[in-house]
Each structure stands twice: as C-alpha cells, then as structure tokens.
Design a protein around this motif. Sequence first.
Motif, PDB file in Angstrom:
ATOM      1  N   HIS A   8      11.570  32.532  -0.891  1.00 36.65           N
ATOM      2  CA  HIS A   8       9.803  33.455  -1.147  1.00 36.65           C
ATOM      3  C   HIS A   8      10.470  34.174  -2.159  1.00 36.65           C
ATOM      4  O   HIS A   8      11.426  34.377  -3.030  1.00 36.65           O
ATOM      5  CB  HIS A   8      11.362  34.908  -0.418  1.00 36.65           C
ATOM      6  N   ASN A   9       9.258  34.645  -2.726  1.00 37.40           N
ATOM      7  CA  ASN A   9       9.233  35.542  -4.009  1.00 37.40           C
ATOM      8  C   ASN A   9       9.998  34.594  -5.034  1.00 37.40           C
ATOM      9  O   ASN A   9      10.530  35.167  -6.224  1.00 37.40           O
ATOM     10  CB  ASN A   9       9.715  36.275  -3.911  1.00 37.40           C
ATOM     11  N   ASP A  10       9.357  33.130  -5.659  1.00 39.74           N
ATOM     12  CA  ASP A  10      10.381  32.584  -6.419  1.00 39.74           C
ATOM     13  C   ASP A  10       8.889  31.809  -7.175  1.00 39.74           C
ATOM     14  O   ASP A  10       8.189  30.603  -7.328  1.00 39.74           O
ATOM     15  CB  ASP A  10      11.182  31.150  -5.885  1.00 39.74           C
ATOM     16  N   SER A  11       7.988  32.059  -7.637  1.00 40.72           N
ATOM     17  CA  SER A  11       7.051  31.942  -8.062  1.00 40.72           C
ATOM     18  C   SER A  11       7.226  31.354  -9.128  1.00 40.72           C
ATOM     19  O   SER A  11       6.325  30.800 -10.168  1.00 40.72           O
ATOM     20  CB  SER A  11       5.530  33.233  -8.246  1.00 40.72           C
ATOM     21  N   GLY A  12       8.273  32.350 -10.127  1.00 36.14           N
ATOM     22  CA  GLY A  12       8.570  32.112 -11.394  1.00 36.14           C
ATOM     23  C   GLY A  12       9.579  30.192 -11.421  1.00 36.14           C
ATOM     24  O   GLY A  12      10.019  29.900 -12.957  1.00 36.14           O
ATOM     25  N   THR A  13       9.516  29.768 -10.568  1.00 35.87           N
ATOM     26  CA  THR A  13      10.653  29.091 -10.321  1.00 35.87           C
ATOM     27  C   THR A  13       9.900  27.674  -9.457  1.00 35.87           C
ATOM     28  O   THR A  13      10.621  26.426  -9.461  1.00 35.87           O
ATOM     29  CB  THR A  13      12.482  29.011  -9.856  1.00 35.87           C
ATOM     30  N   ILE A  14       9.549  28.083  -8.453  1.00 39.46           N
ATOM     31  CA  ILE A  14       9.261  26.624  -7.139  1.00 39.46           C
ATOM     32  C   ILE A  14       8.488  25.855  -8.129  1.00 39.46           C
ATOM     33  O   ILE A  14       8.512  24.595  -7.724  1.00 39.46           O
ATOM     34  CB  ILE A  14       8.609  27.787  -6.449  1.00 39.46           C
ATOM     35  N   ALA A  15       7.559  26.028  -9.069  1.00 44.16           N
ATOM     36  CA  ALA A  15       6.709  25.013  -9.257  1.00 44.16           C
ATOM     37  C   ALA A  15       7.702  24.026 -10.006  1.00 44.16           C
ATOM     38  O   ALA A  15       7.639  22.609 -10.148  1.00 44.16           O
ATOM     39  CB  ALA A  15       5.737  24.946 -10.438  1.00 44.16           C
ATOM     40  N   SER A  16       8.489  24.222 -11.057  1.00 44.42           N
ATOM     41  CA  SER A  16       9.702  23.551 -12.170  1.00 44.42           C
ATOM     42  C   SER A  16      10.104  22.770 -10.728  1.00 44.42           C
ATOM     43  O   SER A  16      10.774  21.469 -10.982  1.00 44.42           O
ATOM     44  CB  SER A  16      10.384  23.888 -13.146  1.00 44.42           C
TER      45      SER A  16
END
Length: 155
Positions: free
Chosen positions: A18-26
Amino acid sequence: MSAPSSKPAGLSVFFPAHNDSGTIASMVIRTVKTAAELTPDFEVIVVDDGSADGTADIADELAHTYPQVRAVHHPINRDYGAALQTGFRAATKELIFYTDGDAQHDPAGADGAYGQRMSAGRRSGERLQDQPRRSAAPHRHRPDLPPHRQPRCLG
C-alpha cells in the motif's frame, strides 16, 4: 512407499503493498533473483491494496517485464488483512512466503526458510520440528488502528 521426489517444491512469494512505490520494484527484483536460485518453479505476487501513489503501475510493469510476477489489485484500500487474504488466495505453489512491500524485511530471507523446509523433507503445512513459529513479517502494534482492528497472528 515411493522415494521422495528430487524436484524442488514450488514457491509463491507475495507482497501486500500500500503506497510502496519507492520500494516495491527493488523488493520484487531481488525476490525474483533469490527465488530463481532456489527453485525453477516460483511466482512473485504483488497485492496492491488500493495505493494512491504509483505502486499499481509499478506492479503492472514488473508483471509485464518478469513472467514469474503477477499483480493483483484492490480498487480501494481494504486494509492489511484483506491484502494478506488476497495474497494467500492468489498463491498457487506448495510453499508460501510473504513480507510487506515497504522493505522493512529482506526478501532474501526466503532462501533460509526454503532451505530448511527442503532439508527437513516436510510436506507443506507441517512445521519444522524444533523450530518456533514465526512470520517473515512480524505482526506489530499499529497505533493508527483501534484494538479490535489490530493485526493478529493466526496459528
């Protein structure tokens, strides 16, 4: 009595996000690399729980880029418990590992849990002997939720 199969067990890894755009890709990329070293039969699932940032778009792009990745979306935020239920329902492999998409916990920890499970020769659903029950993502008190809505560990 048949001999145990030498084929490694399948592994589902999922991330409630939930609102993890800064971490989800890595998190997803690292998990794809780790899981590929453990078994050829794996999947990575991102459960986007109605994020208002770019998490949903990133999850879709990851699913487009990596064939082992799937994105599941809640159109609105349904809270952590619903994201967990969705992740467990979406998982199709024998073993399931999950941790939050906010990078609080290293997804590479799945390799130790997977290795223990395989060396013990246990079927899915059986706890390793002499191993305490623990979650990859410990349930912690959330001051923003009332007592009846606090996360609870089942089992």
